[in-house]
Design a protein around this motif. Structure first.
Motif, PDB file in Angstrom:
ATOM      1  N   TRP A 151       0.833  -1.203   0.000  1.00 57.75           N
ATOM      2  CA  TRP A 151       0.000   0.000   0.000  1.00 57.75           C
ATOM      3  C   TRP A 151       0.872   1.258   0.000  1.00 57.75           C
ATOM      4  CZ3 TRP A 151      -0.947   4.315   3.028  1.00 57.75           C
ATOM      5  CH2 TRP A 151      -2.107   5.026   2.731  1.00 57.75           C
ATOM      6  N   ARG A 176      -1.752  -6.600  -6.341  1.00 54.12           N
ATOM      7  CA  ARG A 176      -3.080  -5.994  -6.480  1.00 54.12           C
ATOM      8  C   ARG A 176      -4.019  -6.494  -5.378  1.00 54.12           C
ATOM      9  NH1 ARG A 176      -3.875  -3.395 -11.427  1.00 54.12           N
ATOM     10  NH2 ARG A 176      -2.249  -3.823 -12.947  1.00 54.12           N
ATOM     11  N   ALA A 180      -5.681  -4.183  -2.570  1.00 53.88           N
ATOM     12  CA  ALA A 180      -7.151  -4.143  -2.476  1.00 53.88           C
ATOM     13  C   ALA A 180      -7.606  -4.437  -1.049  1.00 53.88           C
ATOM     14  CB  ALA A 180      -7.775  -5.138  -3.454  1.00 53.88           C
ATOM     15  N   ARG A 181      -7.017  -5.449  -0.420  1.00 56.98           N
ATOM     16  CA  ARG A 181      -7.379  -5.770   0.970  1.00 56.98           C
ATOM     17  C   ARG A 181      -6.980  -4.638   1.917  1.00 56.98           C
ATOM     18  NH1 ARG A 181      -5.790 -10.619  -1.110  1.00 56.98           N
ATOM     19  NH2 ARG A 181      -3.693 -10.543  -0.227  1.00 56.98           N
ATOM     20  N   ARG A 183      -6.674  -1.425   1.125  1.00 57.57           N
ATOM     21  CA  ARG A 183      -7.587  -0.297   0.880  1.00 57.57           C
ATOM     22  C   ARG A 183      -8.930  -0.525   1.567  1.00 57.57           C
ATOM     23  NH1 ARG A 183      -6.225   0.317  -5.512  1.00 57.57           N
ATOM     24  NH2 ARG A 183      -4.430   1.699  -5.298  1.00 57.57           N
ATOM     25  N   ALA A 184      -9.447  -1.754   1.466  1.00 54.65           N
ATOM     26  CA  ALA A 184     -10.742  -2.053   2.082  1.00 54.65           C
ATOM     27  C   ALA A 184     -10.665  -1.906   3.589  1.00 54.65           C
ATOM     28  CB  ALA A 184     -11.188  -3.467   1.703  1.00 54.65           C
TER      29      ALA A 184
END
Length: 194
Positions: A151, A176, A180-181, A183-184
């Motif tokens: 990140w 990716r 994504a994890r 960011r969530a």
């Protein structure tokens, strides 16, 4: 009037900064000043990456110092001069991950020494920004070390997915997924600040 001398002579013009490849090539030949220019150019980004990954200013300073000393000693092992920056990011990230793995599971950030940008001088705004940064730092520490590294490399340092994959030793698909994890998870924790 022919033959007039230019108002600015070559001696008065500021020197043109050398590109990374030239500096690396010169440093590889033992030019300490060229290497100093590389350190000055990249110690800030490496320190910001390390301090966010480690949540400790002193640990980040130690890691960055180790990285630049190691880079100087191993400069002759670098295959391409143009790969120097990626090599620095990879080395810094790996040193941080190793440091995280070797220490206690509970890490507390020193928010008093963490610099925070303050666009406004109103006290209530400064308090809000400080609280948001503290919440983000705390949320970052809740991510796995690998998610945090991916990140930070993407969102803070603007590295490509492929480059991040090379830095952390995985493929871009895994990068990716980690991002994504991350960011969530960060979006969930930071929801009250929207």
């Amino acid at each position: 009037m022919g033959g007039a001398v230019s108002a600015t002579s070559a001696e008065e013009r500021p020197p043109v900064p050398l590109d990374d490849e030239t500096l690396v090539a010169r440093a590889r030949q033992g030019d300490v000043r060229a290497y100093e220019q590389l350190v000055l150019r990249y110690q800030g980004p490496m320190f910001r990456l390390a301090s966010r990954m480690l949540a400790s200013r002193s640990d980040a300073e130690d890691v960055v110092q180790e990285v630049f000393l190691t880079a100087w000693r191993r400069l002759d092992q670098l295959q391409e001069d143009a790969a120097f920056v990626g090599w620095l990011y990879r080395t810094t990230t790996n040193r941080c991950l190793n440091h995280i793995r070797s220490r206690r599971p509970v890490v507390e950030a020193d928010y008093e020494t963490t610099e925070s940008p303050s666009a406004e001088t109103r006290p209530e705004h400064a308090v809000q920004v400080s609280a948001q940064l503290a919440a983000l730092e705390k949320a970052l520490q809740q991510l796995t070390a690998e998610q945090r590294a991916c990140w930070l490399l993407r969102e803070v340092h603007g590295r490509s997915y492929d480059e991040i994959g090379r830095i952390v030793g995985t493929n871009s698909t895994a990068v990716r997924g980690r991002i994504a994890r991350a960011r969530a998870q960060l979006a969930e924790v930071m929801r009250p600040w929207r």
